[in-house]
Design a protein around this motif. Structure first.
Motif, PDB file in Angstrom:
ATOM      1  N   ALA A 161      -3.370  21.682  43.521  1.00  0.00           N
ATOM      2  CA  ALA A 161      -2.524  22.656  42.825  1.00  0.00           C
ATOM      3  C   ALA A 161      -1.254  22.927  43.617  1.00  0.00           C
ATOM      4  O   ALA A 161      -0.158  23.030  43.054  1.00  0.00           O
ATOM      5  N   ARG A 162      -1.389  23.037  44.950  1.00  0.00           N
ATOM      6  CA  ARG A 162      -0.220  23.293  45.789  1.00  0.00           C
ATOM      7  C   ARG A 162       0.738  22.105  45.739  1.00  0.00           C
ATOM      8  O   ARG A 162       1.953  22.277  45.636  1.00  0.00           O
ATOM      9  N   GLU A 205       9.111  23.337  29.999  1.00  0.00           N
ATOM     10  CA  GLU A 205       7.792  23.082  29.410  1.00  0.00           C
ATOM     11  C   GLU A 205       7.304  24.315  28.644  1.00  0.00           C
ATOM     12  O   GLU A 205       6.701  24.203  27.571  1.00  0.00           O
ATOM     13  N   TYR A 206       7.591  25.498  29.186  1.00  0.00           N
ATOM     14  CA  TYR A 206       7.210  26.758  28.531  1.00  0.00           C
ATOM     15  C   TYR A 206       7.963  26.924  27.209  1.00  0.00           C
ATOM     16  O   TYR A 206       7.392  27.370  26.212  1.00  0.00           O
ATOM     17  N   ALA A 207       9.234  26.542  27.192  1.00  0.00           N
ATOM     18  CA  ALA A 207      10.032  26.632  25.960  1.00  0.00           C
ATOM     19  C   ALA A 207       9.451  25.741  24.871  1.00  0.00           C
ATOM     20  O   ALA A 207       9.359  26.137  23.700  1.00  0.00           O
ATOM     21  N   THR A 222       4.373  37.296  31.680  1.00  0.00           N
ATOM     22  CA  THR A 222       3.710  36.428  30.695  1.00  0.00           C
ATOM     23  C   THR A 222       3.891  34.957  31.056  1.00  0.00           C
ATOM     24  O   THR A 222       2.960  34.150  30.933  1.00  0.00           O
ATOM     25  N   PHE A 223       5.093  34.607  31.508  1.00  0.00           N
ATOM     26  CA  PHE A 223       5.392  33.220  31.881  1.00  0.00           C
ATOM     27  C   PHE A 223       4.514  32.754  33.037  1.00  0.00           C
ATOM     28  O   PHE A 223       3.957  31.650  33.009  1.00  0.00           O
ATOM     29  N   MET A 272      -0.267  29.733  35.336  1.00  0.00           N
ATOM     30  CA  MET A 272      -1.518  29.720  36.095  1.00  0.00           C
ATOM     31  C   MET A 272      -2.661  29.060  35.333  1.00  0.00           C
ATOM     32  O   MET A 272      -3.740  28.860  35.892  1.00  0.00           O
ATOM     33  N   HIS A 273      -2.440  28.717  34.063  1.00  0.00           N
ATOM     34  CA  HIS A 273      -3.523  28.178  33.237  1.00  0.00           C
ATOM     35  C   HIS A 273      -4.072  26.886  33.826  1.00  0.00           C
ATOM     36  O   HIS A 273      -3.379  26.144  34.533  1.00  0.00           O
ATOM     37  N   ASN A 274      -5.323  26.600  33.509  1.00  0.00           N
ATOM     38  CA  ASN A 274      -6.004  25.425  34.073  1.00  0.00           C
ATOM     39  C   ASN A 274      -5.276  24.120  33.810  1.00  0.00           C
ATOM     40  O   ASN A 274      -5.331  23.195  34.622  1.00  0.00           O
ATOM     41  N   ASP A 275      -4.606  24.023  32.653  1.00  0.00           N
ATOM     42  CA  ASP A 275      -3.914  22.774  32.318  1.00  0.00           C
ATOM     43  C   ASP A 275      -2.651  22.574  33.156  1.00  0.00           C
ATOM     44  O   ASP A 275      -2.095  21.474  33.187  1.00  0.00           O
ATOM     45  N   ARG A 276      -2.174  23.658  33.803  1.00  0.00           N
ATOM     46  CA  ARG A 276      -0.917  23.571  34.547  1.00  0.00           C
ATOM     47  C   ARG A 276      -1.104  23.893  36.035  1.00  0.00           C
ATOM     48  O   ARG A 276      -0.808  23.077  36.898  1.00  0.00           O
ATOM     49  N   LYS A 277      -1.506  25.119  36.320  1.00  0.00           N
ATOM     50  CA  LYS A 277      -1.738  25.553  37.705  1.00  0.00           C
ATOM     51  C   LYS A 277      -0.496  25.347  38.577  1.00  0.00           C
ATOM     52  O   LYS A 277      -0.578  24.800  39.682  1.00  0.00           O
ATOM     53  N   TYR A 278       0.654  25.749  38.062  1.00  0.00           N
ATOM     54  CA  TYR A 278       1.886  25.658  38.839  1.00  0.00           C
ATOM     55  C   TYR A 278       1.950  26.745  39.914  1.00  0.00           C
ATOM     56  O   TYR A 278       2.681  26.614  40.882  1.00  0.00           O
TER      57      TYR A 278
END
Length: 451
Positions: free
Chosen positions: A96-97, A111-113, A186-187, A192-198
């Motif tokens: 993740a890091r 990606e969020y957009a 919210t962003f 933090m979601h499992n598919d992303r974990k940024y």
């Protein structure tokens, strides 16, 4: 039997083979699996004390991983096991890091957009996942993108967020600061979601109530128009010199007489207007996300019918929207924000577009929502209770009664009509009318002569 794994074991045979590393220089737990098609994979395996079974962890494949390099990695993993650490969890954190370090704030926002604007099926139709993204959310990220656009996501901390928040507040924009911070929260939850974990944690931590900036309004919350102000407003909108084109001014009038939100009035469609009522589809209703939300059918009084009659006498009477947008185009409607700006703008504002309705009429900071609040107060002074007023305002809770918000935010002690109606008088008058109808008596009132 364990063997000291070397390059000589990297040979494709007729069947799959597994070699365990051994010998004086070997590392316990290191294993090599070979396949007939020439794929050589290194693993580390150990006994899991919790399950009593062997856990297998992939190290890598040849030629990226040589036996010597794989043995070094196996030694490191054996050290984690000896310390009682979970190899899976440790690897997850490291991955993740590493991923976060390679993703900038700008890349994550792009990606969020795409995520927010992706079309999804709702009960009211196929719409973007976040319908207000282009009109509201995107603007909130203007400042964060300027500050952090090229920074790695994992580098942004709560101190960075607080620094930006205080900077916006210092500019005299507390409402904007709270909006930006809320959208960032919210962003980062999305990131933090499992598919992303940024990011591993959300840098938008909960603020103490005393630290939240509050906007100092020029007028008290609960502004309503007095009788004189109502007359000034209503007749002033009919002047040709009044700012805004006619349809926009009629939208404000309709909000007053129907007690509908201006954001709902501008979404009225011609096909949903009936002689006695107007229907607001679920897509136009503010609380449509509630599972029990239904389309709103609002009765029309005589003033509302007169206004809508004039509305459709302007421009194309067969257009879709009652209150068309710019240049009276039929494929878009006005916006609630546009009506708000029309009322609030002043010639003293930076980059002004001329005076607004309030400045022209000499009214002190009246907003479109104040018209709805004024109508609610008039209803109360006419003797209607909170539940009835709440239903007229479409404030409904699960039991279809008025929500507490009706009294808390709308019904304020400002006298508008000359003499508020005693609810008992209204009830007796209604009884009088009903008895006259039942008994066939004249409806002409009879004056009581003084003794």
């Amino acid at each position: 039997m364990p063997v000291f794994i070397t390059e000589k074991h990297l040979v494709a045979g007729v069947e799959r083979k597994t070699y365990s590393d051994g010998g004086p220089k070997g590392q316990k737990g290191l294993a090599l699996r070979t396949t007939p098609n020439g794929v050589f994979t290194f693993y580390y395996q150990h006994l899991n004390p919790s399950t009593g079974k062997r856990d297998w962890h992939v190290i890598g494949t040849y030629p990226e991983w040589t036996p010597a390099r794989a043995r070094t990695e196996a030694t490191r993993l054996a050290g984690l096991v000896a310390e009682g650490k979970s190899i899976k969890l440790t690897r997850r954190v490291v991955a993740a890091r590493a991923r976060a370090e390679n993703v900038t704030f700008q890349q994550a926002f792009d990606e969020y957009a795409a995520y927010c604007t992706e079309l999804v099926d709702r009960r009211w139709g196929r719409v973007p996942r976040k319908e207000t993204f282009d009109k509201n959310i995107r603007y909130a990220f203007t400042r964060p993108l300027e500050w952090w656009g090229k920074r790695a996501m994992c580098e942004i901390t709560s101190s960075d967020v607080n620094e930006m928040y205080k900077a916006i507040v210092a500019e005299g924009k507390p409402a904007q600061a709270n909006h930006v911070r809320g959208q960032l929260g919210t962003f980062f939850v999305w990131a933090m979601h499992n598919d992303r974990k940024y990011v591993a944690v959300n840098p938008c931590t909960k603020m103490l109530e005393d630290d939240i900036a509050v906007e100092k309004a020029d007028t008290e919350d609960g502004r309503v128009l007095t009788a004189d102000e109502l007359r000034t407003f209503w007749h002033g909108l009919d002047r040709k010199a009044c700012p805004g084109f006619r349809l926009a001014r009629l939208a404000l009038k309709l909000s007053l007489v129907t007690v509908l939100r201006t954001g709902e009035c501008v979404k009225i469609e011609r096909e949903n207007v009936r002689p006695e009522s107007v229907t607001l589809p679920l897509a136009a209703v503010k609380g449509r996300r509630s599972k029990k939300a239904r389309p709103v059918i609002q009765p029309l009084n005589s003033l509302a019918r007169e206004i809508l009659g004039e509305v459709f006498s302007i421009g194309d009477p067969n257009r879709r929207w009652a209150f068309s947008g710019k240049e009276q185009r039929g494929d878009e409607h006005m916006t609630q924000q546009g009506l708000g700006r029309l009322m609030a703008r002043r010639t003293t504002h930076k980059g002004h577009q001329g005076e607004g309705i309030c400045q022209y009429l000499g009214l002190d900071d009246v907003t479109p929502h104040d018209l709805r609040r004024t109508a609610a107060c008039i209803l109360e002074q006419l003797g209607y209770d909170d539940k009835t007023i709440g239903k007229v305002m479409t404030h409904k809770t699960a039991d279809k009664e008025a929500a507490p918000v009706t009294r808390e935010r709308y019904l304020v002690p400002v006298q508008i009509i000359a003499r508020p109606v005693d609810v008992r008088v209204k009830a007796l008058d209604d009884l009088d009318a009903a008895l006259r109808e039942i008994l066939g008596l004249s409806s002409k009132p009879q004056l009581v002569k003084a003794a």
